[in-house]
Structures are given as structure tokens and as C-alpha cells.
Scaffold this motif. Structure first.
Motif, PDB file in Angstrom:
ATOM      1  N   ALA A  71       5.100   9.637  13.289  1.00 57.41           N
ATOM      2  CA  ALA A  71       4.639  10.765  13.078  1.00 57.41           C
ATOM      3  C   ALA A  71       2.993  11.015  13.022  1.00 57.41           C
ATOM      4  CB  ALA A  71       5.089  11.536  11.711  1.00 57.41           C
ATOM      5  N   GLY A  72       2.345   9.904  13.169  1.00 58.73           N
ATOM      6  CA  GLY A  72       1.232   9.773  13.509  1.00 58.73           C
ATOM      7  C   GLY A  72       0.208   9.416  12.167  1.00 58.73           C
ATOM      8  N   VAL A  73       1.109   8.922  11.053  1.00 55.82           N
ATOM      9  CA  VAL A  73       0.283   8.934   9.840  1.00 55.82           C
ATOM     10  C   VAL A  73      -0.011   7.061   9.643  1.00 55.82           C
ATOM     11  CG1 VAL A  73       0.938   8.705   7.286  1.00 55.82           C
ATOM     12  CG2 VAL A  73       1.862  10.443   8.818  1.00 55.82           C
ATOM     13  N   ALA A  74      -1.317   6.991   9.282  1.00 53.43           N
ATOM     14  CA  ALA A  74      -1.812   5.652   9.370  1.00 53.43           C
ATOM     15  C   ALA A  74      -1.514   5.133   7.870  1.00 53.43           C
ATOM     16  CB  ALA A  74      -3.405   5.635   9.446  1.00 53.43           C
ATOM     17  N   VAL A  75       0.020   4.568   7.735  1.00 56.87           N
ATOM     18  CA  VAL A  75       0.340   4.056   6.500  1.00 56.87           C
ATOM     19  C   VAL A  75       0.373   2.697   6.517  1.00 56.87           C
ATOM     20  CG1 VAL A  75       2.739   4.009   7.319  1.00 56.87           C
ATOM     21  CG2 VAL A  75       2.359   4.314   5.111  1.00 56.87           C
ATOM     22  N   ALA A  76       0.013   2.087   5.114  1.00 59.33           N
ATOM     23  CA  ALA A  76      -0.113   0.685   4.937  1.00 59.33           C
ATOM     24  C   ALA A  76       0.532   0.552   3.696  1.00 59.33           C
ATOM     25  CB  ALA A  76      -1.584   0.363   4.814  1.00 59.33           C
ATOM     26  N   THR A  77       1.504  -0.526   3.656  1.00 65.87           N
ATOM     27  CA  THR A  77       2.392  -0.809   2.513  1.00 65.87           C
ATOM     28  C   THR A  77       1.350  -1.957   1.601  1.00 65.87           C
ATOM     29  OG1 THR A  77       3.421  -3.000   3.375  1.00 65.87           O
ATOM     30  CG2 THR A  77       4.466  -0.876   3.703  1.00 65.87           C
ATOM     31  N   THR A  78       1.516  -1.610   0.254  1.00 67.40           N
ATOM     32  CA  THR A  78       0.688  -2.420  -0.548  1.00 67.40           C
ATOM     33  C   THR A  78       1.737  -3.097  -1.618  1.00 67.40           C
ATOM     34  OG1 THR A  78       0.192  -0.685  -2.544  1.00 67.40           O
ATOM     35  CG2 THR A  78      -1.134  -0.633  -0.529  1.00 67.40           C
ATOM     36  N   TYR A  79       1.396  -4.077  -1.941  1.00 64.31           N
ATOM     37  CA  TYR A  79       2.158  -5.074  -2.645  1.00 64.31           C
ATOM     38  C   TYR A  79       1.042  -5.433  -4.019  1.00 64.31           C
ATOM     39  CZ  TYR A  79       4.761  -8.661  -4.943  1.00 64.31           C
ATOM     40  OH  TYR A  79       4.987  -9.653  -6.049  1.00 64.31           O
ATOM     41  N   GLY A  80       1.724  -5.287  -5.162  1.00 65.77           N
ATOM     42  CA  GLY A  80       0.637  -5.881  -6.188  1.00 65.77           C
ATOM     43  C   GLY A  80       1.224  -5.166  -7.451  1.00 65.77           C
ATOM     44  N   MET A  81       0.623  -5.354  -8.400  1.00 69.66           N
ATOM     45  CA  MET A  81       0.983  -4.567  -9.721  1.00 69.66           C
ATOM     46  C   MET A  81      -0.224  -4.713 -10.721  1.00 69.66           C
ATOM     47  SD  MET A  81       1.851  -8.076  -9.021  1.00 69.66           S
ATOM     48  CE  MET A  81       3.712  -7.913  -8.653  1.00 69.66           C
ATOM     49  N   THR A  82       0.054  -4.174 -11.916  1.00 72.00           N
ATOM     50  CA  THR A  82      -0.951  -4.112 -12.826  1.00 72.00           C
ATOM     51  C   THR A  82      -1.510  -5.391 -13.260  1.00 72.00           C
ATOM     52  OG1 THR A  82       0.185  -2.271 -14.025  1.00 72.00           O
ATOM     53  CG2 THR A  82      -1.763  -3.186 -15.221  1.00 72.00           C
ATOM     54  N   GLU A  83      -0.887  -6.580 -13.170  1.00 73.70           N
ATOM     55  CA  GLU A  83      -1.565  -7.819 -13.380  1.00 73.70           C
ATOM     56  C   GLU A  83      -2.437  -8.270 -12.162  1.00 73.70           C
ATOM     57  OE1 GLU A  83       2.405  -7.605 -15.768  1.00 73.70           O
ATOM     58  OE2 GLU A  83       1.486  -7.065 -14.024  1.00 73.70           O
ATOM     59  N   THR A  84      -2.444  -7.658 -11.069  1.00 71.82           N
ATOM     60  CA  THR A  84      -3.257  -7.915  -9.891  1.00 71.82           C
ATOM     61  C   THR A  84      -4.363  -6.990  -9.666  1.00 71.82           C
ATOM     62  OG1 THR A  84      -1.772  -7.380  -8.217  1.00 71.82           O
ATOM     63  CG2 THR A  84      -1.580  -9.680  -9.008  1.00 71.82           C
ATOM     64  N   ALA A  85      -4.463  -6.053 -10.732  1.00 76.98           N
ATOM     65  CA  ALA A  85      -5.307  -5.049 -10.457  1.00 76.98           C
ATOM     66  C   ALA A  85      -5.093  -4.141  -9.337  1.00 76.98           C
ATOM     67  CB  ALA A  85      -6.947  -5.356 -10.262  1.00 76.98           C
ATOM     68  N   GLY A  86      -3.694  -3.933  -9.372  1.00 70.40           N
ATOM     69  CA  GLY A  86      -3.156  -2.983  -8.110  1.00 70.40           C
ATOM     70  C   GLY A  86      -2.580  -3.862  -6.973  1.00 70.40           C
ATOM     71  N   GLY A  87      -2.507  -3.277  -5.817  1.00 68.48           N
ATOM     72  CA  GLY A  87      -2.148  -3.754  -4.523  1.00 68.48           C
ATOM     73  C   GLY A  87      -3.225  -4.784  -4.079  1.00 68.48           C
ATOM     74  N   CYS A  88      -2.590  -5.832  -3.893  1.00 69.89           N
ATOM     75  CA  CYS A  88      -3.526  -7.052  -3.151  1.00 69.89           C
ATOM     76  C   CYS A  88      -3.026  -7.810  -1.924  1.00 69.89           C
ATOM     77  CB  CYS A  88      -3.758  -8.043  -4.543  1.00 69.89           C
ATOM     78  SG  CYS A  88      -2.017  -9.012  -4.755  1.00 69.89           S
ATOM     79  N   VAL A  89      -1.903  -7.312  -1.479  1.00 71.40           N
ATOM     80  CA  VAL A  89      -1.186  -7.711  -0.326  1.00 71.40           C
ATOM     81  C   VAL A  89      -1.083  -6.320   0.460  1.00 71.40           C
ATOM     82  CG1 VAL A  89       0.511  -9.027   0.795  1.00 71.40           C
ATOM     83  CG2 VAL A  89      -0.401  -9.561  -1.373  1.00 71.40           C
ATOM     84  N   TYR A  90      -1.768  -6.374   1.781  1.00 67.84           N
ATOM     85  CA  TYR A  90      -1.484  -5.061   2.433  1.00 67.84           C
ATOM     86  C   TYR A  90      -0.558  -5.249   3.736  1.00 67.84           C
ATOM     87  CZ  TYR A  90      -4.561  -2.081  -0.619  1.00 67.84           C
ATOM     88  OH  TYR A  90      -5.202  -1.434  -1.485  1.00 67.84           O
ATOM     89  N   ASP A  91       0.138  -4.724   3.818  1.00 68.79           N
ATOM     90  CA  ASP A  91       1.393  -4.940   5.173  1.00 68.79           C
ATOM     91  C   ASP A  91       1.643  -6.633   5.301  1.00 68.79           C
ATOM     92  OD1 ASP A  91       1.361  -2.193   6.133  1.00 68.79           O
ATOM     93  OD2 ASP A  91      -0.391  -2.321   7.111  1.00 68.79           O
ATOM     94  N   GLY A  92       1.634  -7.137   4.093  1.00 69.73           N
ATOM     95  CA  GLY A  92       1.944  -8.490   4.122  1.00 69.73           C
ATOM     96  C   GLY A  92       0.986  -9.490   4.076  1.00 69.73           C
ATOM     97  N   ILE A  93      -0.162  -9.069   4.409  1.00 72.14           N
ATOM     98  CA  ILE A  93      -1.462  -9.972   4.297  1.00 72.14           C
ATOM     99  C   ILE A  93      -2.416  -9.801   3.219  1.00 72.14           C
ATOM    100  CG2 ILE A  93      -3.321 -10.632   5.779  1.00 72.14           C
ATOM    101  CD1 ILE A  93      -0.648 -11.328   7.175  1.00 72.14           C
ATOM    102  N   PRO A  94      -2.622 -10.887   2.536  1.00 65.65           N
ATOM    103  CA  PRO A  94      -3.317 -10.788   1.248  1.00 65.65           C
ATOM    104  C   PRO A  94      -4.768 -10.100   1.633  1.00 65.65           C
ATOM    105  CG  PRO A  94      -2.493 -12.903   1.539  1.00 65.65           C
ATOM    106  CD  PRO A  94      -2.107 -12.408   2.939  1.00 65.65           C
ATOM    107  N   LEU A  95      -5.281  -9.360   0.759  1.00 63.98           N
ATOM    108  CA  LEU A  95      -6.664  -9.241   0.629  1.00 63.98           C
ATOM    109  C   LEU A  95      -7.497 -10.289   0.735  1.00 63.98           C
ATOM    110  CD1 LEU A  95      -6.774  -5.841  -1.627  1.00 63.98           C
ATOM    111  CD2 LEU A  95      -6.636  -5.877   0.819  1.00 63.98           C
TER     112      LEU A  95
END
Length: 378
Positions: free
Chosen positions: A194-218
Motif C-alpha cells: 500500500a506504499g507505507v514505509a513500515v519498519a518492524t521494531t524489536y525491543g522492550m522496556t529494558e532496552t529503552a524501546g526498539g533496538c533492532v529494526y527490521d532484524g538489524i540492530p541499531l
């Protein structure tokens, strides 16, 4: 000198209230001047439970600037101790990954790390938050965003809803972060088509939120899999509020043990396979509830689903599914079992089915599996 927590009640989805209370408190927190905890909006019992975890009368641990109460999706909630440096490192790395500073639309609760990080990223980027009001359309909120790069963060349920009702509004963002719960591959494909620039985030409170985007670590974040996923780097929390035992068990030699199952590809990309605690062992086979939920949501008769395990005399555990029917549909076990079996194998096919009106959501945006299981009963 001992430092004490400042408790700020979450004002719901009021932009004026958030700009007047939570945003300045987060600014002071990031400057290291006033340790902060945001109490959840909602029933008095939830607020009281958060206060019990936070224990504001007790001196705050050294180095902590923000305490965030977790959702308790795998048990009792805890107060996670985060430093201003960890929050800033996470926000800076996110902006670098997304392509630079921009304005943020806040669509998540400010008592959870996902909502607080939207505020942190905006502060680091030099912008003020635009808040999606209660009952406001996404398009109307987008129209209020300043010109330039635009970002937001959503949970999968919100992404699905806006794809159904306002896909054009989603297209206006330079990045839509989706996290807080497992995101179905089919939902991501639909968003990108649909043309949405979506990125998945993985992380949790213990990592100050998402720290892995689309499977690749920040930048600066390290990932390894040793029984479960483990994370390290600048965004890591200091530990848990007044719980040294839990801190020692979860934070070991600079690594946080997530209790999530996963795998690292040859290219270093992380695939998250679900909570180790949620795995259903049926007939000796491990079944990930998130995978079954994703398969069920692809069926024409199902809008949403929650999956969990129940004790079973024959199988050890049986897979139980609670589904929200599509309009006019009547999902049945006879129809859904082969659908799941064809995609994930026979052990993953539900042996018990319940139809529910909606999937309850924790204040973090995660589906409340425990709440559904308790409501259904044995």
C-alpha cells in the motif's frame, strides 16, 4: 544525596495536557534534573499497582532518570531503571536509522516505553509532539504535523486498523515503526504494497524501546542468541527498581537476557520466534503461539486471534485459540484446524476454539493472552 521519583499521571490522549505535563517532565528527565515515572491512565487498581512497584518514598537507585513499569504480560510488572544516557542513545540511533530528525505523531500511551520514546525522539530532534486525539482520524492528525520528515510508532492492531480505514494517511509518514507485539508477515506485506514505509521494531522496556529494526540492530547494539535472545549496548537499562535479585538474573556481564526465542542469520539479521515462556509443548513439539495467531489472521473468517496452551491429559498441552470473527463469518474448529496444519504442521493446529468480541490489549499495546485465558476459564 538521595534522589526521589517524581510521579506524573498520564493524561490520556490530550495534546495540551501532554505538552503541559509529560513532555516537560521528560525534558527534565533527559537533562538529568528530575527522575520521572509516568503513572498509567486507567482503573484505580492499575494506578495503585504501578505505585506499589515504583515505591516513590524509597530513594532512587544511582544513575536512574526514568522508571517505567512493565505491562506484566509474563507475570507481575516491574519497574525498569533507565538512564538519560540510555534514552538519548536509543533516540539518536533511531533518528540516524530513519534518515534524520523529523516531527513525531504520538499515538501510544505515555506510561509505556514506546510512547515515552516518541517524546524522547522528538526532544532529541528539536520538535514538539503532535498527539493523536481520542476519536481523531489519522488523516486529521497528519494534517497538524509540521512540514518536513514525519514519523510515528504504532502497535500491529493500529496498523491493521488504519490500513483498513485510512491507508492514504499512513502513506504520509517517512517511517511508521510497528512494534510492541509480533507483527504478522502478511500485515507487513500488505502495508508495503500500500506504499507505507513500515519498519518492524524489536525491543522492550529494558532496552529503552526498539533496538533492532527490521532484524538489524541499531548502531551500538549487539545481539546474540544463547538459549534465548540476548541484547547489549548503550540503550540497556540499569536493572529493576528495588529488585536486585531479578536484576542479577536478567542483566549479566553487560547483556540482557530477554526470554525471547530467536535466530541469527548469516547476514546478522535477527528473527524473533516468540516468548520462551509462551511456547506450547504439545505431544513433545514446541508450538509458538505468535505463529499460530499469524496463520489464523490470514483466514477469511478471522479478524484477530490469541493463542495459548492448556493442560491436556493426552498431549501434555493443547493449543487453544480465541478468535475474533470477520463480519458475518462463523469460524469453526473444523475449518481452522486444517488451515493451520497446512501452514505450520499438525501439532500447531488448535484443538479448542473460542469466539470472542475483541482481543484485549495491555497498556503497552500487547495482546493480553493471560487475560483472555483467564476470561475463558478451564
Amino acid at each position: 544525596m538521595a534522589r526521589q521519583l517524581t510521579l506524573v499521571p498520564a493524561p490520556g490522549r490530550s495534546e495540551s495536557a501532554i505538552r503541559a505535563t509529560v513532555e516537560p517532565a521528560v525534558r527534565a528527565c533527559l537533562a538529568g534534573g528530575a527522575p520521572l515515572a509516568v503513572l498509567p491512565a486507567g482503573p484505580a487498581a492499575a494506578v495503585d499497582a504501578a505505585r506499589t512497584v515504583l515505591r516513590p518514598d524509597e530513594p532512587l537507585e544511582d544513575g536512574a532518570d526514568l522508571v517505567v513499569v512493565t505491562s506484566g504480560s509474563t507475570g507481575g510488572g516491574r519497574g525498569v531503571l533507565l538512564s538519560a544516557a540510555a534514552l538519548t542513545a536509543s533516540a539518536t540511533a533511531t533518528l540516524d536509522r530513519l534518515g534524520g530528525p523529523g516531527s513525531w505523531l504520538l499515538a501510544l500511551p505515555t506510561s509505556a516505553i514506546a510512547g515515552l520514546q516518541v517524546l524522547c525522539r522528538g526532544i532529541v530532534a528539536g520538535s514538539r509532539p503532535t498527539v493523536l486525539g481520542e476519536g481523531e482520524s489519522l488523516a486529521a492528525a497528519v494534517d497538524r504535523l509540521p512540514a518536513g520528515r514525519r514519523y510515528t510508532a504504532l502497535v500491529p492492531t493500529q496498523l491493521r486498523r488504519y490500513l483498513d480505514t485510512e491507508p492514504e494517511a499512513l502513506q504520509a509518514f517517512d517511517a511508521v515503526l510497528v512494534g510492541g507485539a509480533a507483527t504478522d508477515g502478511g500485515l507487513l506485506e500488505r502495508a508495503r504494497a500500500a506504499g507505507v514505509a513500515v519498519a518492524t521494531t524489536y525491543g522492550m522496556t529494558e532496552t529503552a524501546g526498539g533496538c533492532v529494526y527490521d532484524g538489524i540492530p541499531l548502531d551500538g547494539v549487539r545481539v546474540r542468541v544463547d538459549g534465548g535472545i540476548e541484547l547489549a549496548g548503550p540503550p540497556l537499562a540499569l536493572g529493576y527498581r528495588l529488585d536486585p535479585r531479578a536484576t542479577a538474573e536478567a542483566f549479566v556481564d553487560g547483556w540482557f537476557r530477554t526470554r525471547d526465542a530467536g535466530a541469527l542469520g548469516a547476514d546478522g539479521r535477527l528473527t524473533v520466534q516468540g516468548r520462551l515462556d509462551d511456547v506450547v509443548i504439545t505431544g513433545g513439539v514446541n508450538v509458538a503461539p505468535q505463529a499460530v495467531e499469524a496463520a489464523l489472521r490470514e483466514h477469511a473468517d478471522v479478524t484477530d486471534a490469541v493463542v495459548f496452551g492448556r493442560p491436556d491429559d493426552e498431549w501434555g498441552q493443547r493449543v487453544v485459540a480465541a478468535v475474533v470473527p470477520a463480519p458475518g463469518a462463523q469460524p469453526s474448529l473444523v475449518g481452522l484446524r486444517p488451515w493451520v496444519a497446512d501452514r505450520l504442521g499438525a501439532p500447531a493446529a488448535p484443538r479448542e476454539l473460542h469466539v470472542i468480541a475483541t482481543v484485549p490489549i495491555l497498556h503497552t499495546g500487547k495482546p493480553d493472552r493471560r487475560g483472555v485465558a483467564a476470561a475463558i476459564g478451564d
